[in-house]
Design a protein around this motif. Structure first.
Motif: not given
Length: 300
Positions: A197-208
């Motif tokens: 979840p931490e890696n996924f959240a970081n990726s989604m934050t950057g893309k958002y």
């Protein structure tokens, strides 16, 4: 320089300027001078209202000193061609009296160019060029922003696909995003979607954050396409919600993969002749990030 011109060069800039100015003045009042037959005598276009235009695309990597040097050289060299090629230019113009000479740049980086233009206006007036209006003549720099509706037209109907950069997110933006409702949505939902979840959240934050910046740049530079993208985005967000609410899909990694493929298909069908493949690919994931960040539904 505006991001819309980051992949331009001199040739692309001249073609863009011709499309923009032709739209601005309309066909009966605009003439383009072909450069292939013994040169263009220092002018790319002229108009029935007495305007001569020259285009120049300085290297975006120039320092301020280099920029000044090259733009000044362009001004003084091409202005003096009005005298050097006076007989030829007079034949082009027929009975048109010239009241302004305009250098079209992607941006004017310094106010020093205004006084430099005034200096060369006075110099060329001393040459008593027969087709120049001695009282009203001006020398100036303009950018695409001087012709906003025609700029939008040239961008939309030009030969180049829209290929705006997705800007890197700096630390200050990430810090401001922390503890926002969007950041909390991403963090909470990432725990249900991914086993990392931490890696996924970081990726989604950057893309958002990247798609948010991209859409703002698109809104400013391509307003018509922005409206079309927004309509498409609302459709995609609605479909994502339907997959969970109606079709009962679980919000997991397989769901994300299916949605990405669906987004790519829809965006390609609508925008393949307008937006570059790179931008379309980023939009596909970007709208997933928007859905995760902005939809307040709780995953179970």
């Amino acid at each position: 320089m505006s991001d819309i011109f980051f992949n331009f060069d001199g040739t692309k800039w001249e073609k863009f300027c011709e499309k923009m100015m032709r739209h601005h003045y309309t066909q009966p009042y605009f003439t383009s001078v072909p450069a292939d037959d013994r040169g263009d005598c220092g002018l790319e276009f002229f108009t029935r209202d007495g305007s001569i235009f020259q285009c120049y695309f300085p290297d975006p990597q120039y320092s301020m000193a280099e920029y000044k040097k090259h733009v000044q050289k362009k001004i003084r060299t091409d202005i003096m061609k009005l005298k050097k090629y006076e007989p030829e230019i007079k034949k082009f113009l027929d009975d048109i009296v010239i009241k302004q000479w305009v250098l079209l740049l992607p941006e004017n980086r310094t106010k020093d160019m205004i006084s430099y233009c005034n200096t060369y206006k006075k110099k060329i007036l001393l040459e008593n060029v027969s087709y120049i209006h001695s009282a009203d003549f001006t020398v100036k720099i303009e950018t695409a922003d001087s012709y906003p509706s025609s700029k939008s037209y040239a961008l939309k109907y030009g030969d180049e696909l829209i290929n705006l950069p997705f800007k890197q997110i700096d630390e200050s933006v990430l810090n401001n995003f922390k503890d926002s409702s969007f950041e909390k949505n991403i963090t909470r939902k990432s725990k249900f979607i991914s086993n990392k979840p931490e890696n996924f959240a970081n990726s989604m934050t950057g893309k958002y954050l990247k798609i948010t910046n991209y859409l703002e740049d698109l809104r400013f530079n391509y307003p018509d396409t922005y409206q079309e993208i927004e309509e498409c985005g609302r459709m995609l967000l609605g479909k994502m919600q339907d997959l969970i609410d109606i079709e009962g899909m679980s919000p997991d990694v397989r769901f994300i993969t299916a949605v990405r493929d669906q987004n790519e298909k829809e965006i390609t069908e609508i925008f393949s002749t307008i937006i570059s493949k790179f931008n379309r690919s980023e939009l596909s994931y970007g709208y997933i990030a928007k859905w995760i960040a902005e939809c307040n539904m709780d995953f179970e």
